[in-house]
Design an enzyme around this catalytic site. Structure first.
Site, PDB file in Angstrom:
ATOM      1  N   PHE A  53      79.177 -25.545 -51.924  1.00  0.00           N
ATOM      2  CA  PHE A  53      79.382 -25.519 -50.474  1.00  0.00           C
ATOM      3  C   PHE A  53      80.355 -26.615 -50.059  1.00  0.00           C
ATOM      4  O   PHE A  53      80.153 -27.794 -50.349  1.00  0.00           O
ATOM      5  CB  PHE A  53      78.053 -25.718 -49.749  1.00  0.00           C
ATOM      6  CG  PHE A  53      78.162 -25.631 -48.247  1.00  0.00           C
ATOM      7  CD1 PHE A  53      78.398 -24.418 -47.622  1.00  0.00           C
ATOM      8  CD2 PHE A  53      78.030 -26.766 -47.459  1.00  0.00           C
ATOM      9  CE1 PHE A  53      78.505 -24.327 -46.239  1.00  0.00           C
ATOM     10  CE2 PHE A  53      78.129 -26.693 -46.078  1.00  0.00           C
ATOM     11  CZ  PHE A  53      78.371 -25.469 -45.460  1.00  0.00           C
ATOM     12  N   GLY A  54      81.434 -26.215 -49.385  1.00  0.00           N
ATOM     13  CA  GLY A  54      82.419 -27.161 -48.877  1.00  0.00           C
ATOM     14  C   GLY A  54      82.323 -27.291 -47.373  1.00  0.00           C
ATOM     15  O   GLY A  54      82.178 -26.282 -46.671  1.00  0.00           O
ATOM     16  N   TYR A  55      82.401 -28.525 -46.877  1.00  0.00           N
ATOM     17  CA  TYR A  55      82.281 -28.747 -45.434  1.00  0.00           C
ATOM     18  C   TYR A  55      83.373 -29.658 -44.887  1.00  0.00           C
ATOM     19  O   TYR A  55      83.487 -29.836 -43.674  1.00  0.00           O
ATOM     20  CB  TYR A  55      80.909 -29.342 -45.104  1.00  0.00           C
ATOM     21  CG  TYR A  55      80.573 -30.601 -45.873  1.00  0.00           C
ATOM     22  CD1 TYR A  55      80.931 -31.860 -45.396  1.00  0.00           C
ATOM     23  CD2 TYR A  55      79.897 -30.535 -47.088  1.00  0.00           C
ATOM     24  CE1 TYR A  55      80.624 -33.008 -46.104  1.00  0.00           C
ATOM     25  CE2 TYR A  55      79.582 -31.681 -47.806  1.00  0.00           C
ATOM     26  CZ  TYR A  55      79.948 -32.913 -47.313  1.00  0.00           C
ATOM     27  OH  TYR A  55      79.649 -34.052 -48.017  1.00  0.00           O
ATOM     28  N   GLY A  56      84.177 -30.256 -45.781  1.00  0.00           N
ATOM     29  CA  GLY A  56      85.249 -31.157 -45.360  1.00  0.00           C
ATOM     30  C   GLY A  56      86.520 -30.841 -46.120  1.00  0.00           C
ATOM     31  O   GLY A  56      87.029 -29.722 -46.073  1.00  0.00           O
ATOM     32  N   SER A  57      87.019 -31.823 -46.873  1.00  0.00           N
ATOM     33  CA  SER A  57      88.291 -31.628 -47.568  1.00  0.00           C
ATOM     34  C   SER A  57      88.212 -30.586 -48.681  1.00  0.00           C
ATOM     35  O   SER A  57      89.247 -30.040 -49.086  1.00  0.00           O
ATOM     36  CB  SER A  57      88.799 -32.960 -48.135  1.00  0.00           C
ATOM     37  OG  SER A  57      87.885 -33.498 -49.070  1.00  0.00           O
ATOM     38  N   GLU A 130      83.579 -35.952 -56.074  1.00  0.00           N
ATOM     39  CA  GLU A 130      82.509 -36.233 -55.118  1.00  0.00           C
ATOM     40  C   GLU A 130      81.517 -37.288 -55.610  1.00  0.00           C
ATOM     41  O   GLU A 130      80.884 -37.968 -54.800  1.00  0.00           O
ATOM     42  CB  GLU A 130      81.748 -34.938 -54.795  1.00  0.00           C
ATOM     43  CG  GLU A 130      82.620 -33.807 -54.270  1.00  0.00           C
ATOM     44  CD  GLU A 130      83.303 -34.151 -52.964  1.00  0.00           C
ATOM     45  OE1 GLU A 130      82.692 -34.864 -52.138  1.00  0.00           O
ATOM     46  OE2 GLU A 130      84.457 -33.723 -52.769  1.00  0.00           O
TER      47      GLU A 130
END
Length: 231
Positions: A53-57, A130
């Protein structure tokens, strides 16, 4: 400097921290591999494809290979600028802020499907990015998409980390973002890129929009900040 698949794999973030002299403990290779294995149930090749799950860059610069992406909603977590960065988007003297998933609310983002046969190699790139230190905690989450719910790895904020910024107000966060810059660029550009790509995907984020408006106003009032953002 921009992060690429090759630069991440070659350890650019680790070297950046080592060369800075900042008192940030790096995650070792053994710890990184153990963390990935734990998430995959002890198998380098999982029995099925893996979702991230990606939420930013990760949305606008994933840098890892994926087979599919879907818009999705993660409940119980919200997107917030809550992690201090003294290097990538700031300096030890003027640290910046980057996004994390903090508890409460919900977050719209992008779920990426990684093929099982490629999971180890691709997740190693994600972890190098990350999990370079202790700022985030990887965890399995449930993400709702239009095509059904998927089980996805999300990188949530580690509230026990020394760099956890807590719940800064919009003006407080905007003041930091407007002036901070590091080897990966300005905090302002990180924010603007995230807002732009979220809106391109039809994902409005009122808090980030408010931050953007505050930051744009602040940089317009500060010639030095505007010049730094243009470099």
């Amino acid at each position: 400097m921009s992060l690429t698949r090759d630069s991440i794999r070659d350890g650019v973030l680790q070297r950046m921290i080592e060369e800075s002299g900042c008192p940030i403990r790096l995650t070792t290779e053994a710890e990184r591999h153990a963390s990935i294995l734990a998430m995959l149930g002890g198998r380098r090749t999982p029995p099925e494809d893996v979702w991230v799950f990606g939420y930013g860059s990760l949305i606008w610069n994933p840098a890892f290979h994926f087979a599919e992406r879907r818009l999705g909603t993660l409940h119980g977590w919200h997107r917030r600028f809550c992690l201090w960065t003294p290097l990538g988007r700031g300096t030890p003297e003027c640290p910046g802020l980057v996004l994390g998933l903090d508890r409460g609310g919900a977050c719209r983002g992008v779920a990426f499907r990684v093929r099982a046969a490629e999971a180890w190699e691709e997740l190693d790139i994600v972890w190098r990015r990350e999990m370079v230190s202790d700022g985030y905690l990887p965890r399995w989450t449930r993400v709702r998409t239009d095509a059904g719910e998927v089980r996805a790895i999300a990188f949530t904020i580690n509230r026990e980390a020394a760099r956890y910024a807590g719940k800064l107000s919009v003006p407080e966060a905007a003041s930091v973002i407007a002036r901070a810059t590091g080897r990966l660029g300005t905090c302002a550009q990180y924010l603007l890129s995230t807002v732009e790509h979220l809106e391109d995907l039809g994902i409005p984020d009122r808090r980030l929009r408010a931050l953007r408006d505050h930051v744009v106003a602040a940089t317009e009032q500060s010639p030095a900040a505007s010049a730094a953002g243009a470099e």
